[in-house]
Design an enzyme around this catalytic site. Structure first.
Site, PDB file in Angstrom:
ATOM      1  N   LYS A 117      -4.304   5.098   1.881  1.00  0.00           N
ATOM      2  CA  LYS A 117      -3.105   5.554   2.599  1.00  0.00           C
ATOM      3  C   LYS A 117      -2.366   4.401   3.264  1.00  0.00           C
ATOM      4  CE  LYS A 117      -3.818  10.274   2.762  1.00  0.00           C
ATOM      5  NZ  LYS A 117      -3.465  11.538   3.270  1.00  0.00           N
ATOM      6  N   LYS A 198      -5.492  11.530  -7.802  1.00  0.00           N
ATOM      7  CA  LYS A 198      -5.700  12.945  -7.495  1.00  0.00           C
ATOM      8  C   LYS A 198      -4.380  13.631  -7.149  1.00  0.00           C
ATOM      9  CE  LYS A 198      -6.508  13.221  -2.547  1.00  0.00           C
ATOM     10  NZ  LYS A 198      -6.230  14.462  -1.917  1.00  0.00           N
ATOM     11  N   LYS A 201      -0.623  16.243  -1.716  1.00  0.00           N
ATOM     12  CA  LYS A 201       0.611  16.764  -1.139  1.00  0.00           C
ATOM     13  C   LYS A 201       1.518  15.648  -0.649  1.00  0.00           C
ATOM     14  CE  LYS A 201      -2.117  19.357   2.189  1.00  0.00           C
ATOM     15  NZ  LYS A 201      -2.815  18.614   3.232  1.00  0.00           N
TER      16      LYS A 201
END
Ligand code: ATP
Ligand code: LTN
Length: 330
Positions: A117, A198, A201
Site C-alpha cells: 500500500k 488480488k 476495492k
C-alpha cells in the site's frame, strides 16, 4: 455434563466502499455458515478504513452499506454480534498498549500489505503502518479462537498470535491465541484486469472488480472485458492460465458446480461462450443479493449496530480492565 463453550469467531471488513466479489467469496459469504456452531462477532472496521484518506460523508454511508451487506449475506443479528469498531473505544486503547508492550518495529516492517500500500512512499499515515496492531486488538479483546478471512490477511493474524504470546509471557496469560481460518477455494480472487494481483476495492480501475452493488450492465461489461490467457482452452491451471483459473473459481463458487464439471461443460468451446455464461451467473447472483440488500432499511442497520455495540462493549471492557490491571495502570 460438562458445558463446552462455543468457539469464538471474529472478523471484519473496512467500510471503504465498493465491496466486491473477492470480499464476498473470500470472507463474508463464509461467515453465515459459522453462526450456528460458534459465537460469532463481525465488525465494521471503520478505524482501519481511516488509515487512508476518506471523505466523511462517504465514510458514513459506507459504514451503513457494509453492515447492510453483512445482513444481506445471511449474518443474523439474533445469532451474531454485529458492530462498528469505533463505537467500542477499547479497541484503540488496547492497540496503544500492544504498541508499547508487545509490537516491535521489526514485526511491522515485515508486513507485506503495508509495503504494497505504501509503495515505498514515506508520506503515508503512521496508522497505515500500525494497522496490524489495531487488527490484533480487535481479535484479542474477544478471546477469539478463529479468524475467517481471505488469504491476504494470514500474515496479520499470525502477528496477532505473536503479540498475544509476547504479552502472555511478559505479564499474565490473558490472551487466547487465535488461528486463521482460510478456505482452500476463493481465498484469493484475482483482479479481472490483472490476474496477478488480488481483486481489490482500492484498485485504480473499476474493471478490476465486480462490486456487490454493480448493475447487471456493469457486471456484464466487466466480465466480457476481463483479461484471458493465451490459447483457447477452458482449463484450470493456475500457473499457465491464471486468468481463466480465476474466472473458473468465481463461476464454480457462484454456481455450486465443481471446476471439473465446468471444464467438461466447456470442452471445445471458446472464451466468448464461457464469459457470456459466467456473466449470466454473476448477474443472477447479484440480482438475488441486491433484492435482499434493498429490503433492509438504514434504520434497521442503525438499530442492529447499536445493540451489537452494547454486547461487544460488555466483553471488551472486561478484557481491557484485566489487561490494565496486569500492567499496573488500574
Ligand atoms: P483493499 O484492497 O482496499 O485493502 P480489500 O478489498 O482487501 O480492500 P478488506 O476490507 O481489506 O478489502 O478485506 C475484507 C475481507 O475480504 C478480508 O477478509 C480479506 O481477506 C478479504 N478479501 C479482500 N480481497 C479479497 C480477494 N481478492 N479475494 C479473497 N478475499 C479477499
Ligand atoms: N485487516 C482486515 C480487516 C480487519 C480484520 C480485523 C479482519 C480489521 N480487523 C479483525 C479480521 C479480524 C482486512 O481485511 N483488510
Amino acid at each position: 455434563m460438562i458445558h463446552q463453550e462455543k468457539p469464538t469467531i471474529f472478523s471484519g471488513v473496512q467500510p471503504s466502499g465498493n465491496l466486491h466479489l473477492g470480499n464476498y467469496l473470500g470472507a463474508i459469504s463464509r461467515w453465515a455458515n459459522l453462526q450456528d456452531k460458534n459465537q460469532c462477532i463481525f465488525c465494521v472496521v471503520d478505524y482501519h478504513a481511516i488509515t487512508i484518506k476518506q471523505d466523511p460523508l462517504e465514510l458514513k454511508k459506507n459504514i451503513i452499506e457494509t453492515a447492510k451487506i453483512y445482513l444481506a449475506s445471511g449474518i443474523d443479528p439474533k445469532k451474531s454480534i454485529i458492530f462498528q469498531q469505533s463505537q467500542v473505544s477499547e479497541h484503540t486503547e488496547l492497540a496503544w498498549i500492544l504498541n508499547c508492550v508487545s509490537a516491535r518495529m521489526s514485526d511491522l516492517n515485515k508486513m507485506t500489505q503495508y509495503k504494497d500500500k505504501a509503495e515505498g512512499n514515506e508520506n503515508v499515515s503512521v496508522g497505515l503502518f500500525d494497522y496490524p496492531v489495531l487488527m490484533a486488538s480487535d481479535i484479542l479483546l474477544y478471546n477469539t479462537d478463529l479468524v475467517p478471512t481471505g488469504e491476504d490477511q494470514k500474515q496479520h493474524v499470525e502477528l496477532s498470535r505473536t503479540l498475544a504470546k509476547r504479552f502472555n509471557s511478559q505479564y499474565k496469560e490473558l490472551f487466547r491465541i487465535p488461528e486463521p481460518l482460510i478456505e482452500r477455494s476463493g481465498a484469493r480472487i484475482m483482479g479481472l484486469d490483472d490476474a496477478f494481483k488480488k481483486m481489490s476495492k482500492s484498485a485504480k480501475s473499476e474493471f478490476n472488480y465486480i462490486g456487490l452493488l454493480d448493475s447487471p450492465e456493469q457486471a456484464r461489461k466487466k466480465i466480457m472485458k476481463a483479461v484471458t490467457d493465451t490459447g483457447s482452452e477452458i482449463k484450470y491451471d493456475k500457473e499457465n492460465k491464471p486468468a481463466i483459473s480465476n474466472l473458473l473459481t468465481i463461476y464454480s463458487l457462484l454456481s455450486k458446480k465443481t471446476i471439473k464439471e465446468l471444464e467438461v461443460d466447456y470442452k471445445g468451446r471458446g472464451y466468448g461462450d464461457f464469459k457470456k455464461d459466467l456473466a449470466e451467473v454473476v448477474i443472477n447472483f447479484l440480482s438475488d443479493f441486491q433484492k435482499r440488500y434493498n429490503k433492509i432499511s438504514d434504520k434497521e442497520v442503525v438499530s442492529v449496530l447499536l445493540k451489537g455495540k452494547k454486547k461487544a462493549k460488555n466483553i471488551a471492557e472486561k478484557k481491557l480492565s484485566e489487561v490494565k490491571k496486569s500492567l499496573g495502570v488500574l
